[in-house]
Every structure is written in C-alpha cells, then in structure tokens.
Design a protein around this motif. Structure first.
Motif, PDB file in Angstrom:
ATOM      1  N   GLY A  36      72.898 -39.976  83.507  1.00  0.00           N
ATOM      2  CA  GLY A  36      72.141 -40.997  82.789  1.00  0.00           C
ATOM      3  C   GLY A  36      70.701 -40.587  82.572  1.00  0.00           C
ATOM      4  N   LEU A  37      70.114 -39.934  83.554  1.00  0.00           N
ATOM      5  CA  LEU A  37      68.744 -39.450  83.424  1.00  0.00           C
ATOM      6  C   LEU A  37      68.633 -38.468  82.266  1.00  0.00           C
ATOM      7  N   PHE A  38      69.590 -37.563  82.160  1.00  0.00           N
ATOM      8  CA  PHE A  38      69.507 -36.558  81.097  1.00  0.00           C
ATOM      9  C   PHE A  38      69.783 -37.159  79.726  1.00  0.00           C
ATOM     10  N   HIS A  39      70.777 -38.042  79.632  1.00  0.00           N
ATOM     11  CA  HIS A  39      71.072 -38.652  78.334  1.00  0.00           C
ATOM     12  C   HIS A  39      69.860 -39.426  77.808  1.00  0.00           C
ATOM     13  N   ALA A  40      69.161 -40.095  78.693  1.00  0.00           N
ATOM     14  CA  ALA A  40      68.015 -40.891  78.265  1.00  0.00           C
ATOM     15  C   ALA A  40      66.815 -40.028  77.893  1.00  0.00           C
ATOM     16  N   GLY A  41      66.678 -38.858  78.537  1.00  0.00           N
ATOM     17  CA  GLY A  41      65.489 -38.043  78.301  1.00  0.00           C
ATOM     18  C   GLY A  41      65.731 -36.739  77.587  1.00  0.00           C
ATOM     19  N   SER A  42      66.968 -36.446  77.204  1.00  0.00           N
ATOM     20  CA  SER A  42      67.297 -35.130  76.662  1.00  0.00           C
ATOM     21  C   SER A  42      66.618 -34.842  75.328  1.00  0.00           C
ATOM     22  N   ALA A  43      66.569 -35.836  74.443  1.00  0.00           N
ATOM     23  CA  ALA A  43      65.996 -35.584  73.121  1.00  0.00           C
ATOM     24  C   ALA A  43      64.541 -35.143  73.231  1.00  0.00           C
ATOM     25  N   VAL A  44      63.776 -35.830  74.086  1.00  0.00           N
ATOM     26  CA  VAL A  44      62.373 -35.466  74.269  1.00  0.00           C
ATOM     27  C   VAL A  44      62.261 -34.124  74.993  1.00  0.00           C
ATOM     28  N   PHE A  45      63.133 -33.889  75.970  1.00  0.00           N
ATOM     29  CA  PHE A  45      63.110 -32.621  76.696  1.00  0.00           C
ATOM     30  C   PHE A  45      63.344 -31.451  75.740  1.00  0.00           C
ATOM     31  N   PHE A  46      64.351 -31.573  74.878  1.00  0.00           N
ATOM     32  CA  PHE A  46      64.671 -30.480  73.968  1.00  0.00           C
ATOM     33  C   PHE A  46      63.515 -30.175  73.018  1.00  0.00           C
ATOM     34  N   THR A  47      62.858 -31.210  72.533  1.00  0.00           N
ATOM     35  CA  THR A  47      61.801 -30.988  71.550  1.00  0.00           C
ATOM     36  C   THR A  47      60.457 -30.673  72.202  1.00  0.00           C
ATOM     37  N   ARG A  48      60.109 -31.373  73.292  1.00  0.00           N
ATOM     38  CA  ARG A  48      58.809 -31.165  73.929  1.00  0.00           C
ATOM     39  C   ARG A  48      58.801 -29.947  74.849  1.00  0.00           C
TER      40      ARG A  48
END
Length: 423
Positions: A36-48
């Motif tokens: 759940g942590l990764f699904h919620a933050g993955s988009a920002v992680f990948f781009t930032r």
C-alpha cells in the motif's frame, strides 16, 4: 439483538479466529503495509526520485503488465513443482531484493528491468499465496480464510497510505529512498512470517505431468476464467471510470473521490467475511458471481443519475452507486475464491489458478479503455450497453460453471484429500 451482541458479531467478522486463518491474515496485513505504501507513493517516486517522465513510467508499467499476462500460467506452474510455500518465500525475498535496488536505478532501461522482474515474480508468488491457502485449509474454511485475508489486506493498505502521506509531505530524495528500503524490509519480514507457517505435505504429482500450458485447452475452465475475470472490472469502474465520471459529468466536489475510496476500504474491512458466506462450493460460488455481476449492472444504471442531479442530491446518488459497486466487489470476490478453491485439481492447482488469473489480466487490458469509452465519453447513454454486458455475464456464469463441474480436469489424479500441515 443487544448492542453487546452486535459488537461481538462485528468483531468476529473482522478479527479472524486463532490458528492458521489468523496467521494468514496477519501476514497479509504486514505485506499490505509495504504494498500500500508503494502504490500510494510510486508515481511520485518514479518521477521525482528516478527522474522518469510520465510517458516512460506508463510504458514501463504496460510492458510489465504484458509480462505478467504471458507469465501467469507457466510461472504459476512452479507452485505445482516446488510447492506453494517455497515459491511464496522465494518470491518475497526477490521482491525485497528488487525494491532495494530501486534507488540505484539509472534511466529508463534500469527501471524497465526492475518492473518487469517484479511482474514476473508476482506472477509466480501470487499463485503460490492462493494455492497455499487452499491446500492448507479444509474446503469449508478456504473462502472464509481468504475473506479474512482480504479484510486484513485493506487494513494494511490503509496504514501504508498513511505512511506514504508522511513521505510525500517530506518530499525529499532521501525520504523516497528510505521509503523503498522500508518496503524491502517489510517484504523480508513477511517472508519470515511465511517461513513460520505450517509446512504442507507435497501433493502427489501425476505420473505423466501435463505441459504447463496444457490447462489452456480446458475449454470450460477457461470460459469460467474469462467470465469471472470480466467481473473484476468492478476495480476499474471504482478506481478509474467513476472518478472520471465525477470530474466530467457531475457538480460534486473533487474531494468526494477520496471519500469514496475510504468508504470502499472501510466496508471491505467490515463486510468481506460476511459477504463470503455460501461461496465455498462451486455452485455457491457461481451464484455469488452472478449476484456480483447483476450488482455491477445496477451500478451502471444508478451512477449516470448523478449527471442529472445537483448539489447534495448528487452526493447521495454517488454514495449509493459506490455502495452498490462495493457490495458487488465483496460478493464477486468471494465467488472467485470459491471457484479457484473447488474447480482446479489438487495436483495441478498452481497451473489452474494461474490460468484462472488470466481472466482478470484480460480485463485489465480491455476494461479501462472500453468502460471509459462507454461510460464517460458517450455522455451517459453508454452505461446502458455496459449494464447489459454484465447482465449477460451474470446469466452465463452459473451454467458455465456447471459445465466445468461436469467436465474432468486435464491431468487430474485421484479426488482431492484434505491436506494436513506437517508439524
């Protein structure tokens, strides 16, 4: 019924009974914190953190989805060969290792390698998780145990989302790197949980094992897989199509989308176990799938009303439509668990469960585009044919399951024995 009895029943429907059912639910919740942590933050992680463009992220995830589709059956067959617990543990360790490498990814090629590897691991370990639950429990306990696991998963997803909010608030490269390393540790802890679960005796392999792709020739089973898979479109409707409809065709505030996601989480935690009753036989699972399909069709008729209303009434209609779709999800999920627990032969369960998952993979390929086109871009009239599709699926699934039940499975050996954990 008194308040105390009501509370007792509510607690019983959320807290699993002691023993293996509770152990499986606990590991599900721990795993879901990381997921759940990764699904919620993955988009920002990948781009930032990785510096990827949105187009690169979308392309990489689409390629990974294709790998998952192609690998579900052959990689699912590893469970039959090596045992579900072993495949499950190896999958979690590989997940942990792959997540630990994320901060060192440089460019699109490295990102693609990691997401494709993660998709392949999920194809194998996702089957192993389900097969272990089926093999370890008595037939009458399987669906209920899976319901408890799903309820616990949603608790874990919620906790993961809260942690993700903290990471996003900090919004530094170090925070994002720490996030994926924390997820890696969560998966290792989950592997320890799984390692401590009861060991199961190896299911006897047939004298002449069938090819890992031979299950695709089992036509009645594959039709069941396709129909059941199409019903998992409730996920696409809830998370993609309904938000787009709200934004483009209603006067509801945007914040209601987050409120509806929270409503979904809460009702699944509270009601999933109760909704799973009666789905522990093939016929009961088929009827549950039919009810789920008809409820999805009802959602397709209720939601467009919100495009004709204004103000508070719009919110009421949206909550009503969302509640109908959540009930559909609860009941359909139980039906799918019942079908995977009863139709596959014990000695080829990994291959068959992998093949069953193909139906939902097909849904992920066609439903986002198809249902968005019907429900959103038509202005509203497309909800009528969408509802008709789900009615037809619901009417077809009971006789098709009956057909599959009358047809011997490919490679099936002797009738299933109740599995007893090895001390």
């Amino acid at each position: 019924m008194g308040a105390r009895e009501t509370i007792r029943i509510a607690v019983r429907n959320v807290v699993p009974p002691a023993g293996l059912t509770r152990a499986l639910a606990v590991q599900a919740m721990v795993y879901a914190v990381g997921s759940g942590l990764f699904h919620a933050g993955s988009a920002v992680f990948f781009t930032r953190a990785l510096g990827l463009s949105a187009a690169q992220v979308g392309l990489g995830l689409s390629i990974a989805a294709g790998v998952s589709l192609l690998g579900t059956v052959p990689l699912g067959g590893l469970t039959d060969r090596y045992g579900p617990q072993r495949v499950w543990i190896v999958g979690l360790v590989l997940d942990a290792a792959l997540f630990a490498t994320y901060p060192f990814v440089g460019g699109f090629a490295g990102f693609l390698a990691v997401v494709v590897a993660l998709a392949a691991v999920e194809s194998a370990s996702g089957v192993a998780v389900q097969v272990y639950s089926i093999n370890a429990l008595a037939p009458e306990e399987r669906v209920t145990a899976m319901a408890y696991q799903r309820s616990s998963l949603n608790v874990g997803f919620g906790l993961g989302a809260v942690i993700s909010g903290l990471v996003l608030a900090v919004d530094t490269i170090e925070a994002y790197r720490g996030m994926v390393w924390f997820i890696s540790m969560v998966f290792l802890v989950t592997a320890i949980f799984v390692r401590r679960l009861p060991r199961l005796p190896q299911v006897a392999r047939p004298t002449e094992p069938m090819s890992r792709l031979a299950v695709l020739r089992d036509r009645p089973f594959m039709v069941v897989s396709l129909l059941s898979g199409l019903l998992t479109a409730h996920q696409t409707l809830y998370l993609t199509v309904m938000p787009l409809w709200i934004l483009t065709h209603t006067d509801a505030p945007k914040t209601i989308i987050a409120g509806l996601v929270l409503l979904n989480t809460v009702l699944i935690v509270l009601l999933q176990v109760r909704a799973s009753r009666g789905a522990d036989t093939a016929s009961g699972a088929a009827r549950a799938s039919r009810r789920g399909a008809l409820l999805i069709a009802l959602f397709c008729l209720v939601l467009p009303i919100s495009g004709l209303t204004r103000g508070a009434l719009t919110v009421v209609v949206l909550v009503a439509a969302a509640t109908v779709l959540i009930l559909a999800e609860l009941i359909e999920s139980a039906g799918a668990w019942g079908l995977t627990a009863t139709l596959p032969p014990a000695d080829q369960r990994g291959a068959y469960v992998g093949a069953f998952r193909l139906g939902s993979q097909v849904q992920y390929l066609i439903a986002p585009v198809g249902l968005t086109a019907l429900g959103v871009t038509t202005g509203g009239w497309g909800w009528l044919p969408a509802a008709a599709i789900f009615v037809l699926v619901g009417l077809a699934i009971v006789p098709v399951v009956g057909w599959a039940g009358r047809t011997p499975r490919l490679g099936a050996a002797a009738p299933e024995r109740t599995m007893t954990p090895v001390p």
